[in-house]
Design an enzyme around this catalytic site. Structure first.
Site, mmCIF file in Angstrom:
data_model
loop_
_atom_site.group_PDB
_atom_site.id
_atom_site.type_symbol
_atom_site.label_atom_id
_atom_site.label_comp_id
_atom_site.label_asym_id
_atom_site.label_seq_id
_atom_site.Cartn_x
_atom_site.Cartn_y
_atom_site.Cartn_z
ATOM 1 N N TYR A 154 -28.812 -98.242 -28.917
ATOM 2 C CA TYR A 154 -27.627 -97.372 -28.909
ATOM 3 C C TYR A 154 -26.579 -97.934 -27.929
ATOM 4 C CZ TYR A 154 -24.909 -93.410 -27.104
ATOM 5 O OH TYR A 154 -23.891 -92.600 -26.659
ATOM 6 N N SER B 37 -20.388 -95.359 -23.564
ATOM 7 C CA SER B 37 -21.472 -94.611 -22.915
ATOM 8 C C SER B 37 -22.024 -95.322 -21.690
ATOM 9 C CB SER B 37 -22.620 -94.436 -23.921
ATOM 10 O OG SER B 37 -23.787 -93.955 -23.289
ATOM 11 N N ASN C 147 -23.481 -96.009 -38.313
ATOM 12 C CA ASN C 147 -22.602 -94.954 -37.778
ATOM 13 C C ASN C 147 -21.739 -95.428 -36.605
ATOM 14 O OD1 ASN C 147 -23.482 -92.582 -39.396
ATOM 15 N ND2 ASN C 147 -25.457 -93.136 -38.479
ATOM 16 N N LYS D 79 -22.622 -99.326 -28.420
ATOM 17 C CA LYS D 79 -21.451 -98.887 -27.641
ATOM 18 C C LYS D 79 -20.730 -100.095 -27.041
ATOM 19 C CE LYS D 79 -21.487 -94.758 -28.687
ATOM 20 N NZ LYS D 79 -20.317 -94.113 -29.300
HETATM 21 N N1 LIG Z 1 -22.620 -86.066 -24.978
HETATM 22 C C1 LIG Z 1 -22.670 -87.010 -24.043
HETATM 23 O O1 LIG Z 1 -23.061 -86.753 -22.878
HETATM 24 C C2 LIG Z 1 -22.229 -88.412 -24.362
HETATM 25 C C3 LIG Z 1 -21.665 -88.750 -25.575
HETATM 26 N N2 LIG Z 1 -21.224 -90.044 -25.797
HETATM 27 C C4 LIG Z 1 -20.609 -90.415 -27.065
HETATM 28 O O2 LIG Z 1 -19.636 -89.447 -27.423
HETATM 29 C C5 LIG Z 1 -19.618 -89.279 -28.840
HETATM 30 C C6 LIG Z 1 -19.834 -87.812 -29.189
HETATM 31 O O3 LIG Z 1 -21.102 -87.428 -28.691
HETATM 32 P P1 LIG Z 1 -21.628 -85.928 -28.829
HETATM 33 O O4 LIG Z 1 -20.474 -85.024 -29.055
HETATM 34 O O5 LIG Z 1 -22.536 -85.667 -27.711
HETATM 35 O O6 LIG Z 1 -22.485 -86.057 -30.163
HETATM 36 P P2 LIG Z 1 -22.701 -84.958 -31.300
HETATM 37 O O7 LIG Z 1 -23.844 -85.421 -32.129
HETATM 38 O O8 LIG Z 1 -22.728 -83.597 -30.711
HETATM 39 O O9 LIG Z 1 -21.359 -85.113 -32.147
HETATM 40 C C7 LIG Z 1 -21.112 -86.219 -32.971
HETATM 41 C C8 LIG Z 1 -20.303 -85.737 -34.161
HETATM 42 O O10 LIG Z 1 -19.992 -86.867 -34.970
HETATM 43 C C9 LIG Z 1 -20.284 -86.563 -36.322
HETATM 44 N N3 LIG Z 1 -20.680 -87.797 -36.969
HETATM 45 C C10 LIG Z 1 -21.744 -88.584 -36.676
HETATM 46 N N4 LIG Z 1 -21.789 -89.642 -37.484
HETATM 47 C C11 LIG Z 1 -20.719 -89.536 -38.313
HETATM 48 C C12 LIG Z 1 -20.232 -90.328 -39.387
HETATM 49 N N5 LIG Z 1 -20.873 -91.445 -39.788
HETATM 50 N N6 LIG Z 1 -19.086 -89.938 -40.010
HETATM 51 C C13 LIG Z 1 -18.456 -88.796 -39.623
HETATM 52 N N7 LIG Z 1 -18.887 -87.999 -38.637
HETATM 53 C C14 LIG Z 1 -20.018 -88.367 -37.987
HETATM 54 C C15 LIG Z 1 -21.409 -85.530 -36.292
HETATM 55 O O11 LIG Z 1 -21.413 -84.718 -37.459
HETATM 56 C C16 LIG Z 1 -21.075 -84.745 -35.033
HETATM 57 O O12 LIG Z 1 -20.265 -83.597 -35.297
HETATM 58 C C17 LIG Z 1 -20.701 -90.192 -29.412
HETATM 59 O O13 LIG Z 1 -20.089 -91.376 -29.875
HETATM 60 C C18 LIG Z 1 -21.595 -90.461 -28.212
HETATM 61 O O14 LIG Z 1 -22.206 -91.722 -28.341
HETATM 62 C C19 LIG Z 1 -21.340 -91.015 -24.847
HETATM 63 C C20 LIG Z 1 -21.927 -90.730 -23.638
HETATM 64 C C21 LIG Z 1 -22.408 -89.415 -23.286
HETATM 65 O O1 LIG Z 2 -24.673 -91.691 -24.231
HETATM 66 C C1 LIG Z 2 -25.292 -90.655 -24.001
HETATM 67 O O2 LIG Z 2 -25.645 -90.368 -22.727
HETATM 68 C C2 LIG Z 2 -26.025 -89.046 -22.335
HETATM 69 C C3 LIG Z 2 -26.747 -89.154 -20.992
HETATM 70 O O3 LIG Z 2 -27.869 -89.983 -21.146
HETATM 71 P P1 LIG Z 2 -29.347 -89.515 -20.747
HETATM 72 O O4 LIG Z 2 -30.213 -90.708 -21.023
HETATM 73 O O5 LIG Z 2 -29.296 -89.143 -19.307
HETATM 74 O O6 LIG Z 2 -29.650 -88.300 -21.599
HETATM 75 C C4 LIG Z 2 -26.897 -88.424 -23.425
HETATM 76 O O7 LIG Z 2 -27.291 -87.124 -23.062
HETATM 77 C C5 LIG Z 2 -26.086 -88.417 -24.712
HETATM 78 O O8 LIG Z 2 -26.823 -87.826 -25.777
HETATM 79 C C6 LIG Z 2 -25.776 -89.833 -25.102
HETATM 80 O O9 LIG Z 2 -24.901 -89.838 -26.227
#
Ligand SMILES: NC(=O)C1=CN([C@@H]2O[C@H](COP(=O)(O)OP(=O)(O)OC[C@H]3O[C@@H](n4cnc5c(N)ncnc54)[C@H](O)[C@@H]3O)[C@@H](O)[C@H]2O)C=CC1
Ligand SMILES: O=C1O[C@H](COP(=O)(O)O)[C@@H](O)[C@H](O)[C@H]1O
EC number: 1.1.1.388
Length: 254
Positions: free
Chosen positions: A152, A115, A90, A156
């Site tokens: 993970y 990340s 992914n 990234k």
């Molecule tokens: N939420 C956070 O605090 C953080 C998020 N990130 C990064 O930001 C991005 C989004 O994270 P979130 O929105 O929290 O995750 P999330 O899980 O809420 O959203 C990810 C979306 O991507 C879609 N997805 C996953 N794999 C896929 C694939 N192979 N093909 C098509 N769609 C796919 C899922 O259906 C989902 O809607 C990720 O890459 C994550 O690593 C990085 C650091 C912190």
């Molecule tokens: O990259 C990500 O980081 C956030 C924050 O990390 P955490 O270890 O403090 O939870 C995480 O919540 C998120 O799912 C992840 O995609």
């Protein structure tokens, strides 16, 4: 700019934060492997602008990329504990597929959701917990090498290097946003590390909006709000992107 902005992972937390606060800023094209009902789409974004596909499906991604000006690439497995087979498919294969389609289609700008976990191993026992506190002056600024917390984080860091390759060899502008901790409404409670890397929903949307609008070559920036507690510098995001966050986790402390 009239050409569309492709948002992958549009149905997830980061995608919805962006669409909720910047839904009227661009012509959106949305991609996710899960259905995106009307409640997940901004007004004016119809089913024709939605691509339900896996990012490793090269033909489907090619179709979604046609005529796109900029990509915000969020789709992937966001779990810090995700196993290797999932991040390989992914996050690494998927990101490669999106980059390749973007350069094939002549896309100008690419913002990649990196990340904090790409650099989590800088949080060494001798620095913790002081680096999470307002008076501590330790900062990461984006010039440092990756030191991933987990597999993970390795995926990234790999996405950032894929961006380096596609920028150097194909000229596409790339910005890697090392996102901290996106939490809706308020910073994480009873979690100093999370408060130091909090990114509010509106600051998140503004930051990615700037990634579409600003001019840059290849950049690594940190995606956090303007927290008093911080060990990530946001100076580069301010200088290069014009990022101007409004939130601060300190405002939620008793
Ligand atoms: N939420 C956070 O605090 C953080 C998020 N990130 C990064 O930001 C991005 C989004 O994270 P979130 O929105 O929290 O995750 P999330 O899980 O809420 O959203 C990810 C979306 O991507 C879609 N997805 C996953 N794999 C896929 C694939 N192979 N093909 C098509 N769609 C796919 C899922 O259906 C989902 O809607 C990720 O890459 C994550 O690593 C990085 C650091 C912190
Ligand atoms: O990259 C990500 O980081 C956030 C924050 O990390 P955490 O270890 O403090 O939870 C995480 O919540 C998120 O799912 C992840 O995609």
């Amino acid at each position: 700019m009239d050409e569309p902005v492709l948002l992958t992972g549009a149905g997830g937390r980061v995608g919805q934060a962006i669409l909720r606060h910047s839904g009227d800023r661009f012509e959106w094209r949305l991609l996710d492997r899960e259905p995106l009902g009307a409640e997940k789409r901004p007004d004016g974004v119809g089913e024709d602008d939605v691509y339900i596909t896996d990012i490793t499906d090269e033909e489907a991604v090619e179709a979604a990329m046609d005529g796109v000006y900029a990509v915000i690439h969020l789709a992937g497995d966001p779990r810090p504990e995700a196993p290797w087979d999932s991040v390989l498919r992914n996050n690494i294969d998927g990101t490669h597929s999106i980059f390749q389609a973007a350069v094939d289609a002549g896309v100008e700008k690419f913002a990649f959701a990196s990340s904090n976990h790409a650099v989590g191993a800088y949080e060494t026992p001798d620095r913790k917990p002081d680096l999470y506190r307002p008076e501590d002056e330790f900062r990461l600024d984006g010039d440092e090498l990756p030191r991933p917390s987990n597999l993970y984080g390795v995926s990234k860091a790999t996405g950032e290097v894929l961006g380096r390759y596609y920028h150097d060899h194909h000229g596409i502008s790339v910005v890697n946003v090392r996102i901290g901790n996106l939490t809706e409404g308020h910073p994480p409670i009873d979690y100093e590390r999370g408060q130091a890397m909090w990114l509010s929903y509106r600051d998140c949307a503004h930051l990615f909006e700037r990634c579409v609008v600003a001019d840059y070559d290849y950049e690594i920036v940190y995606g956090i709000s303007d927290n008093d507690r911080k060990y990530y510098s946001i100076d580069r995001a301010r200088e290069v992107l014009g990022y101007d966050p409004v939130d601060n986790s300190a405002e939620f402390e008793d």
